[in-house]
Scaffold this active site. Structure first.
Site, PDB file in Angstrom:
ATOM      1  N   CYS A 310       0.705  -1.361  -0.019  1.00  6.08           N
ATOM      2  CA  CYS A 310       0.103  -0.062  -0.057  1.00  6.08           C
ATOM      3  C   CYS A 310       0.816   1.574   0.054  1.00  6.08           C
ATOM      4  O   CYS A 310       2.065   1.443   0.691  1.00  6.08           O
ATOM      5  CB  CYS A 310      -0.860   0.137   1.286  1.00  6.08           C
ATOM      6  SG  CYS A 310      -1.825  -1.475   1.465  1.00  6.08           S
ATOM      7  N   GLU A 421      -2.266   4.022  -5.532  1.00  3.20           N
ATOM      8  CA  GLU A 421      -2.076   3.772  -4.361  1.00  3.20           C
ATOM      9  C   GLU A 421      -1.589   2.669  -3.900  1.00  3.20           C
ATOM     10  O   GLU A 421      -2.021   2.319  -2.689  1.00  3.20           O
ATOM     11  CB  GLU A 421      -3.468   4.172  -3.662  1.00  3.20           C
ATOM     12  CG  GLU A 421      -3.755   5.641  -3.688  1.00  3.20           C
ATOM     13  CD  GLU A 421      -5.054   5.755  -2.903  1.00  3.20           C
ATOM     14  OE1 GLU A 421      -5.581   5.269  -1.945  1.00  3.20           O
ATOM     15  OE2 GLU A 421      -5.886   6.916  -3.469  1.00  3.20           O
TER      16      GLU A 421
HETATM   17  P1  XMP Z   1      -0.643  -7.361   3.465  1.00  2.00           P
HETATM   18  O1  XMP Z   1       0.291  -6.434   4.011  1.00  2.00           O
HETATM   19  O2  XMP Z   1      -0.938  -8.623   3.925  1.00  2.00           O
HETATM   20  O3  XMP Z   1      -2.002  -6.234   3.447  1.00  2.00           O
HETATM   21  O4  XMP Z   1      -0.332  -7.651   2.099  1.00  2.00           O
HETATM   22  C1  XMP Z   1      -2.930  -6.770   2.645  1.00  2.00           C
HETATM   23  C2  XMP Z   1      -3.946  -5.637   2.545  1.00  2.00           C
HETATM   24  O5  XMP Z   1      -3.859  -4.457   1.916  1.00  2.00           O
HETATM   25  C3  XMP Z   1      -4.561  -3.803   1.279  1.00  2.00           C
HETATM   26  N1  XMP Z   1      -4.193  -3.450  -0.186  1.00  2.00           N
HETATM   27  C4  XMP Z   1      -4.155  -2.125  -0.539  1.00  2.00           C
HETATM   28  N2  XMP Z   1      -3.997  -0.960   0.260  1.00  2.00           N
HETATM   29  N3  XMP Z   1      -3.147   0.041  -1.809  1.00  2.00           N
HETATM   30  C5  XMP Z   1      -3.475   0.048  -0.514  1.00  2.00           C
HETATM   31  O6  XMP Z   1      -3.735   1.085   0.162  1.00  2.00           O
HETATM   32  C6  XMP Z   1      -3.369  -0.968  -2.441  1.00  2.00           C
HETATM   33  O7  XMP Z   1      -2.924  -0.902  -3.564  1.00  2.00           O
HETATM   34  C7  XMP Z   1      -3.908  -2.275  -1.919  1.00  2.00           C
HETATM   35  N4  XMP Z   1      -3.867  -3.508  -2.311  1.00  2.00           N
HETATM   36  C8  XMP Z   1      -4.389  -4.174  -1.072  1.00  2.00           C
HETATM   37  C9  XMP Z   1      -5.950  -4.632   1.305  1.00  2.00           C
HETATM   38  O8  XMP Z   1      -6.579  -4.219   2.407  1.00  2.00           O
HETATM   39  C10 XMP Z   1      -5.401  -6.045   1.567  1.00  2.00           C
HETATM   40  O9  XMP Z   1      -6.146  -6.687   2.202  1.00  2.00           O
END
Ligand code: XMP
Length: 484
Positions: A310, A421
């Site tokens: 993220c 993002e």
């Molecule tokens: P981890 O740290 O386990 O987190 O990879 C997974 C969660 O990250 C979120 N997610 C995103 N948040 N931009 C964001 O701000 C993104 O492109 C993105 N893709 C995933 C999402 O809540 C996921 O479950």
């Protein structure tokens, strides 16, 4: 006037759990079953993230067999998402309601095509009136020299050797028939001999032994979750996924504390008369979590910006450090009994313990699982090291991938139009998802033992956190060692 919150924003690494007297003599005594939603329980508090590099059918099957839940992502057409949910639901069950079939006049080649496409190793053979006339197993096809010419009728097992059970037979009686006849599959028929189900030895005997913790619905099928958005065809998608057997829907948008998300939760609850659990998110505050819960959400997903891929906090300047966000949101669990899911930023088992001790009921994991065998996408070999791709769902790569999957025009657009993002990266290949999950739950059980907690709710009630300094953080990691 803008105001500055008096709450300090803390990440998992800013705190430790203070060890307490324990009565546990082994970490195995710690019970880690939990509630995913108000009414849906899991055997382990692990949920795989609805990301297109993390959860499709394979991951959802693997995680449900371990006792958690996979949420199939929504960045595909409705029919593709339905396909993945159906694959999970058909992966095992006490009785397969509508088994794939062939006709006696089909060729062996056609039958093999169905077996391959559907991932099954045997097909009941039925006539035009769906009367059972035989069964064709993969083994029966092995000795066929010209599969394109030979008909199913010539290779199948037919009367008098064909064994079938009566629809409604109990699993115990089915087991007796399997044992007596050394069968692998038992077709079920009604009084007219029409096929109305199938029981496999794999489902009712083998898989029970192999996956004793698996989470299942009333029909003995693995649980499956599926994500939906909040705009466009989201209601049509929701209906299709529920019809496919999805046990829970995840209304997933980056900023869930939004009027349209709250309205969508209400609409979904009304549409399914409250019979389908709805998880909503994402939020990062008490207020956001409470509004979604009051709108009818059965669980709320908490996390704005903590995920490994993220960049929301960098791009928008918005977010709340994850530990603080969970502590805040967990007040809603206490007040309204709506569980929260700590979503994002889990890097090690200690983070799972901290998230649950802070009040989350489950954790959602993305990147850690993206490198496993069960995640979508190929293994990439670079300089002798194996990797898989992991990308944020708001990354440029995901936006373009999504556009091409939906046949949109975005590919031709200037890339600078997309405000990403999230990022796209390689993650080390980590073997099977079970290895990662077992490490996480082993660490969780040890952590519970350090807190003197036998259950997750006891962990949350007893937990005492201590805030730590940067030197304490350095002290907590391996230090003063030479790398071999
Ligand atoms: P981890 O740290 O386990 O987190 O990879 C997974 C969660 O990250 C979120 N997610 C995103 N948040 N931009 C964001 O701000 C993104 O492109 C993105 N893709 C995933 C999402 O809540 C996921 O479950």
């Amino acid at each position: 006037m803008a105001r500055l919150s008096e709450t300090e924003g803390l990440a998992y690494d800013d705190v430790l759990l203070v060890p307490q007297r324990t009565s546990l003599t082994s970490r195995k005594e710690a019970v880690i079953s939990t509630m995913l939603t108000r009414n849906l329980g899991l055997q382990i508090p692990i949920v795989s993230a609805n990301m297109d590099t993390v959860t499709e059918a394979s991951m959802a099957i693997a995680v449900a067999r371990l006792g958690g839940l996979g949420i199939v992502h929504r960045y595909m057409t409705i029919s593709d998402e339905v396909y993945h949910v159906e694959k999970v639901k058909r992966s095992e069950s006490i009785v397969i309601d509508s088994p794939y079939t062939v006709k006696p006049q089909d060729t062996i080649e056609e039958a093999l095509g169905i077996m391959k496409r559907r991932g099954v190793r045997g097909l009941p053979v039925v006539d035009e009136k769906r009367v059972l006339v035989g069964i064709l197993t993969f083994r029966d096809t092995l000795f066929v020299n010209f599969p394109a010419k030979v008909k199913v009728a010539e290779a199948m097992t037919a009367q008098p050797k064909l064994v079938a059970g009566k629809f409604g037979i109990s699993p115990e009686d089915a087991k007796k028939i399997f044992e007596a006849n050394r069968l692998e599959k038992l077709p079920l028929v009604d009084d007219q001999g029409r096929l109305c189900g199938l029981i496999t030895v794999k489902d009712i005997i083998e898989k029970k032994i192999l996956y004793p913790n698996s989470v299942k619905d009333k029909k003995g099928r693995l649980l499956a979750g599926a994500a939906i958005g909040v705009k466009g065809d989201f209601m049509e998608r929701a209906e299709a996924l529920v019809a496919a057997g999805a046990d829970v829907l995840v209304l997933d948008i980056a900023h869930g504390h939004a009027t349209y998300a709250i309205d969508a939760v209400k609409k979904l609850k009304a549409k399914f008369s409250g019979n389908v659990p709805i998880i909503a998110g994402n939020t990062a505050t008490y207020e956001g979590t409470k509004e979604l819960a009051l709108a009818g959400a059965d669980a709320v997903k908490v996390g704005v910006g903590p995920g490994a891929t993220c960049t929301t906090r960098l791009v928008t300047g918005a977010g709340v450090p994850q530990f603080t966000a969970i502590c805040d949101a967990a007040r809603v669990t206490q007040e309204l009994g709506v569980p929260i899911i700590a979503d994002g930023g889990i890097r090690k088992s200690g983070d799972v313990v901290k998230a649950l001790a802070a009040g989350a009921s489950t954790v959602m994991i993305g990147t850690l699982l993206a490198g496993t065998e069960e995640s979508p996408g190929p293994v990439i070999n670079r300089g002798g090291v194996r990797y898989k791709v992991c990308r944020g769902m708001a990354s440029l790569g995901a936006a373009f991938g999504r556009a091409s999957r939906f046949g949109d025009e975005l590919e031709d657009e200037d890339a600078t139009q997309v405000v990403a993002e999230g990022v796209e990266a390689l993650v080390p290949y980590r073997g099977s998802c079970a290895e990662i999950v077992n490490q996480l739950i082993g660490g969780l059980q040890s952590g519970m033992s350090y807190c003197g907690a036998r259950t997750i709710s006891e962990l949350c009630n007893k937990a005492v956190f201590i805030k730590i300094t940067q030197p304490a953080h350095i002290e907590s990691r391996p230090h003063d060692l030479e790398r071999p």
